[in-house]
Design a protein around this motif. Structure first.
Motif, PDB file in Angstrom:
ATOM      1  N   ASN A 105       1.045  -1.322   0.013  1.00 26.32           N
ATOM      2  CA  ASN A 105       0.053  -0.057   0.125  1.00 26.32           C
ATOM      3  C   ASN A 105       0.883   1.261   0.204  1.00 26.32           C
ATOM      4  OD1 ASN A 105      -1.700   2.006   0.732  1.00 26.32           O
ATOM      5  ND2 ASN A 105      -2.821   0.932   2.214  1.00 26.32           N
ATOM      6  N   SER A 106       0.998   1.915  -1.183  1.00 34.47           N
ATOM      7  CA  SER A 106       2.034   2.793  -1.330  1.00 34.47           C
ATOM      8  C   SER A 106       1.531   4.222  -1.834  1.00 34.47           C
ATOM      9  CB  SER A 106       3.050   2.361  -2.470  1.00 34.47           C
ATOM     10  OG  SER A 106       3.533   1.244  -1.827  1.00 34.47           O
ATOM     11  N   ALA A 107       2.598   5.373  -1.815  1.00 39.27           N
ATOM     12  CA  ALA A 107       2.237   6.509  -2.175  1.00 39.27           C
ATOM     13  C   ALA A 107       3.421   6.721  -3.306  1.00 39.27           C
ATOM     14  CB  ALA A 107       1.928   7.511  -1.203  1.00 39.27           C
ATOM     15  N   VAL A 108       3.446   7.556  -4.468  1.00 36.54           N
ATOM     16  CA  VAL A 108       4.236   7.997  -5.157  1.00 36.54           C
ATOM     17  C   VAL A 108       4.378   9.637  -4.584  1.00 36.54           C
ATOM     18  CG1 VAL A 108       4.256   6.398  -7.019  1.00 36.54           C
ATOM     19  CG2 VAL A 108       2.712   8.148  -7.059  1.00 36.54           C
ATOM     20  N   ILE A 109       5.624   9.948  -4.723  1.00 43.39           N
ATOM     21  CA  ILE A 109       6.052  11.414  -4.526  1.00 43.39           C
ATOM     22  C   ILE A 109       6.515  11.919  -6.009  1.00 43.39           C
ATOM     23  CG2 ILE A 109       7.248  13.219  -3.381  1.00 43.39           C
ATOM     24  CD1 ILE A 109       6.365   9.931  -1.854  1.00 43.39           C
ATOM     25  N   ILE A 110       6.029  12.890  -6.677  1.00 46.28           N
ATOM     26  CA  ILE A 110       6.201  13.088  -8.021  1.00 46.28           C
ATOM     27  C   ILE A 110       6.249  14.600  -8.026  1.00 46.28           C
ATOM     28  CG2 ILE A 110       5.321  13.316 -10.293  1.00 46.28           C
ATOM     29  CD1 ILE A 110       3.620  10.433  -9.749  1.00 46.28           C
ATOM     30  N   GLY A 111       7.291  15.287  -9.058  1.00 51.05           N
ATOM     31  CA  GLY A 111       7.707  16.514  -9.006  1.00 51.05           C
ATOM     32  C   GLY A 111       7.576  16.781 -10.601  1.00 51.05           C
ATOM     33  N   PRO A 112       7.699  17.891 -11.044  1.00 47.34           N
ATOM     34  CA  PRO A 112       7.775  18.412 -12.658  1.00 47.34           C
ATOM     35  C   PRO A 112       8.767  17.893 -13.405  1.00 47.34           C
ATOM     36  CG  PRO A 112       7.713  20.380 -11.124  1.00 47.34           C
ATOM     37  CD  PRO A 112       7.959  19.071  -9.985  1.00 47.34           C
ATOM     38  N   GLU A 113      10.046  17.126 -12.611  1.00 48.76           N
ATOM     39  CA  GLU A 113      10.836  16.583 -13.300  1.00 48.76           C
ATOM     40  C   GLU A 113      10.719  15.026 -13.318  1.00 48.76           C
ATOM     41  OE1 GLU A 113      13.544  18.536 -11.156  1.00 48.76           O
ATOM     42  OE2 GLU A 113      13.195  20.283 -12.363  1.00 48.76           O
ATOM     43  N   GLY A 114       9.576  14.517 -12.514  1.00 47.43           N
ATOM     44  CA  GLY A 114       9.357  12.940 -12.579  1.00 47.43           C
ATOM     45  C   GLY A 114       9.188  12.429 -11.056  1.00 47.43           C
ATOM     46  N   LEU A 115       9.561  11.188 -10.834  1.00 48.87           N
ATOM     47  CA  LEU A 115       9.369  10.463  -9.809  1.00 48.87           C
ATOM     48  C   LEU A 115      10.457  10.915  -8.917  1.00 48.87           C
ATOM     49  CD1 LEU A 115       7.864   8.299  -8.242  1.00 48.87           C
ATOM     50  CD2 LEU A 115       9.539   6.668  -9.150  1.00 48.87           C
ATOM     51  N   ILE A 116       9.951  11.249  -7.529  1.00 50.44           N
ATOM     52  CA  ILE A 116      10.923  11.852  -6.478  1.00 50.44           C
ATOM     53  C   ILE A 116      11.296  10.414  -5.647  1.00 50.44           C
ATOM     54  CG2 ILE A 116      11.090  13.313  -4.676  1.00 50.44           C
ATOM     55  CD1 ILE A 116       9.546  15.338  -6.200  1.00 50.44           C
ATOM     56  N   GLY A 117      10.293   9.824  -5.265  1.00 48.59           N
ATOM     57  CA  GLY A 117      10.364   8.628  -4.500  1.00 48.59           C
ATOM     58  C   GLY A 117       8.915   8.026  -4.245  1.00 48.59           C
TER      59      GLY A 117
END
Length: 282
Positions: A105-117
């Motif tokens: 059960n996860s969460a993605v942390i995403i920014g303008p440049e792509g996947l952060i973590g």
């Protein structure tokens, strides 16, 4: 007055939505429509609910596997990455993750440049233990251009250690994708227990918290909504949202204040006043 160079303004949005179980493409498209609405209002940090791409109430581990995706190659993460790049935003979204034969059960942390973590839920609730492995990444924080972000998912909020770990690592704000359910004994005239816990954690750690819940009933399981954004003081700056309807909860905050105001007076600072030397059982 503080110099403008020492400020960290950000407009945060919690996107309270109602996923349809198993309809991943529909759910992601619905999330992107809400993201676009919030971004048009100036939001540059957006939080979506827990497992918002698949829904929550799995009937079997096989069903969960059939809906899970690899990060970042999966269609949901890729769609959110494209959206974040197009709108120049940061996004935290709950997702059903598959890694080899393990489910998280996860969460993605995403920014303008792509996947952060990514973050994997540490404390599993109820039947989740039948489908998911407990998170194995700890409580990481993510340094971004807009500030240092922490992440938790739903039941993690019931453990003070979760927020304290984020604060001790320098988080300014903790983003919480969640699927809060009714709690026995809840006084209908009071704030939801989840809201009270989030407010207390903000206050006792001098952290902003953005908790995005879902609404609706899925396979007989109701969800309570009431998404909110809390200040480092503990008081809400936006929300709680409706308990029944999709809604965008929006607030412009200054993340610099989370650290600037941790000194409550001439003598007390909530993190420095800790006494780890006495926090052990005899």
């Amino acid at each position: 007055m503080a110099s403008s160079r020492n400020e960290a303004p950000v407009t945060v949005a919690c996107l309270q939505m109602e996923p349809v179980f198993g309809e991943t493409a529909h759910n992601v498209a619905a999330s992107i429509a809400m993201i676009e609405q919030a971004a048009a209002k100036g939001a540059n940090l957006l939080v979506l609910p827990e497992l918002c791409n698949t829904g929550y109430v799995f009937a079997s581990r096989e069903e969960a596997f059939s809906l899970a995706e690899v990060i970042p190659q999966g269609a949901s993460t890729q769609a959110w990455i494209d959206c974040a790049a197009r709108l120049n935003i940061y996004l935290v979204a709950g997702i059903t993750e598959r890694e080899n034969e393990s489910l998280y059960n996860s969460a993605v942390i995403i920014g303008p440049e792509g996947l952060i973590g990514r973050y994997r839920k540490v404390h599993l609730w109820g039947d989740e233990a039948l489908f998911f492995e407990p998170g194995n990444l700890g409580f990481p924080v993510f340094k971004t251009r807009i500030g240092t972000l922490g992440c938790q998912i739903c039941y993690d909020c019931w453990f003070p250690e979760s927020f304290r770990m984020a604060a001790l690592q320098g988080a300014d704000i903790v983003c919480v994708p969640t699927n809060w359910v009714p709690i026995p004994g809840q006084d209908p005239g009071r704030e939801a227990m989840a809201n009270i816990l989030v407010m207390a954690a903000s206050h006792t750690n001098s952290l902003y918290i953005a908790a995005a819940d879902r609404v609706g009933i899925e396979r007989d399981q109701p969800f309570i909504g009431q998404s909110l954004i809390t200040s480092y003081t503990g008081w809400p700056v936006a929300g709680p949202a409706s308990s029944k309807n999709p809604e965008i909860v929006l607030a412009t905050i200054n993340l610099a204040d989370a650290k600037r105001h941790r000194n409550w007076n001439d003598f007390n600072q909530v993190l420095k006043d800790r006494r780890p030397d006495v926090y052990t059982l005899p």
